[in-house]
Design a protein around this motif. Structure first.
Motif, PDB file in Angstrom:
ATOM      1  N   GLY A  98       0.753  -1.240   0.000  1.00  0.00           N
ATOM      2  CA  GLY A  98       0.000   0.000   0.000  1.00  0.00           C
ATOM      3  C   GLY A  98       0.785   1.293   0.000  1.00  0.00           C
ATOM      4  N   ILE A  99       2.106   1.232   0.124  1.00  0.00           N
ATOM      5  CA  ILE A  99       2.871   2.467   0.255  1.00  0.00           C
ATOM      6  C   ILE A  99       4.018   2.474  -0.752  1.00  0.00           C
ATOM      7  N   SER A 100       4.123   3.558  -1.495  1.00  0.00           N
ATOM      8  CA  SER A 100       5.310   3.773  -2.316  1.00  0.00           C
ATOM      9  C   SER A 100       5.815   5.181  -1.999  1.00  0.00           C
ATOM     10  N   SER A 133      -2.387   9.658   0.004  1.00  0.00           N
ATOM     11  CA  SER A 133      -1.992   8.252  -0.169  1.00  0.00           C
ATOM     12  C   SER A 133      -0.997   7.840   0.915  1.00  0.00           C
ATOM     13  N   LEU A 134      -0.103   8.739   1.296  1.00  0.00           N
ATOM     14  CA  LEU A 134       0.829   8.434   2.390  1.00  0.00           C
ATOM     15  C   LEU A 134       0.093   8.376   3.726  1.00  0.00           C
ATOM     16  N   PHE A 148       0.115   4.707   5.974  1.00  0.00           N
ATOM     17  CA  PHE A 148       0.719   4.499   7.284  1.00  0.00           C
ATOM     18  C   PHE A 148      -0.365   4.479   8.354  1.00  0.00           C
ATOM     19  N   ASP A 149      -0.032   3.942   9.511  1.00  0.00           N
ATOM     20  CA  ASP A 149      -0.991   3.883  10.617  1.00  0.00           C
ATOM     21  C   ASP A 149      -1.339   5.264  11.156  1.00  0.00           C
ATOM     22  N   LEU A 156       6.229  11.335  12.241  1.00  0.00           N
ATOM     23  CA  LEU A 156       6.386  10.268  11.252  1.00  0.00           C
ATOM     24  C   LEU A 156       6.817  10.844   9.905  1.00  0.00           C
ATOM     25  N   GLY A 157       6.232  11.956   9.496  1.00  0.00           N
ATOM     26  CA  GLY A 157       6.616  12.595   8.236  1.00  0.00           C
ATOM     27  C   GLY A 157       8.080  13.008   8.236  1.00  0.00           C
TER      28      GLY A 157
END
Length: 125
Positions: A22-24, A62-63, A67-68, A89-90
């Protein structure tokens, strides 16, 4: 403090990383996150990068969805105005990506030099 992207050079590796399904994360999203951190605004970051606001918002969303916890938090306008900021987190994501990018470029010096020489070779007439 927002990490600064590496100095541009003649040749540079800028990786795209796929984390699960799910993450790119790649240079575009990282540059956008960095600009959001600098400008504290998604629209200002988008303008600075020459990206339509809707595209910038979708990339950040999308990010945030992948992420949680969010990588960017936004506040709607009002008396104090709206804005956006990178979460912890960012910041960690930008820092980790920058470290990866730096390491890849250091470790691939020989291969990058070969590619640079190939690009500088005159083309036969």
């Amino acid at each position: 403090m927002i990490p600064v992207s590496p100095q541009p050079s003649a040749i540079l590796v800028r990786p795209r990383v796929y984390i699960g399904e799910g993450i790119s994360v790649g240079p575009g999203k990282i540059d956008l996150l960095r600009k959001v951190g600098e400008t504290r605004s998604i629209s200002a970051a988008a303008r600075a990068l020459g990206v339509p606001y809707k595209r910038a918002w979708l990339l950040i969303d999308s990010l945030n969805q992948g992420f949680d916890t969010p990588v960017v938090e936004t506040a709607t306008g009002g008396k104090g105005g709206g804005g956006a900021r990178l979460t912890e987190l960012g910041l960690q994501l930008v820092t980790a990506y920058d470290a990866l990018e730096k390491r890849l470029n250091l470790e691939a010096k020989e291969e990058l030099a070969v590619l640079q020489r190939l690009a500088e070779r005159p083309t036969p007439e």
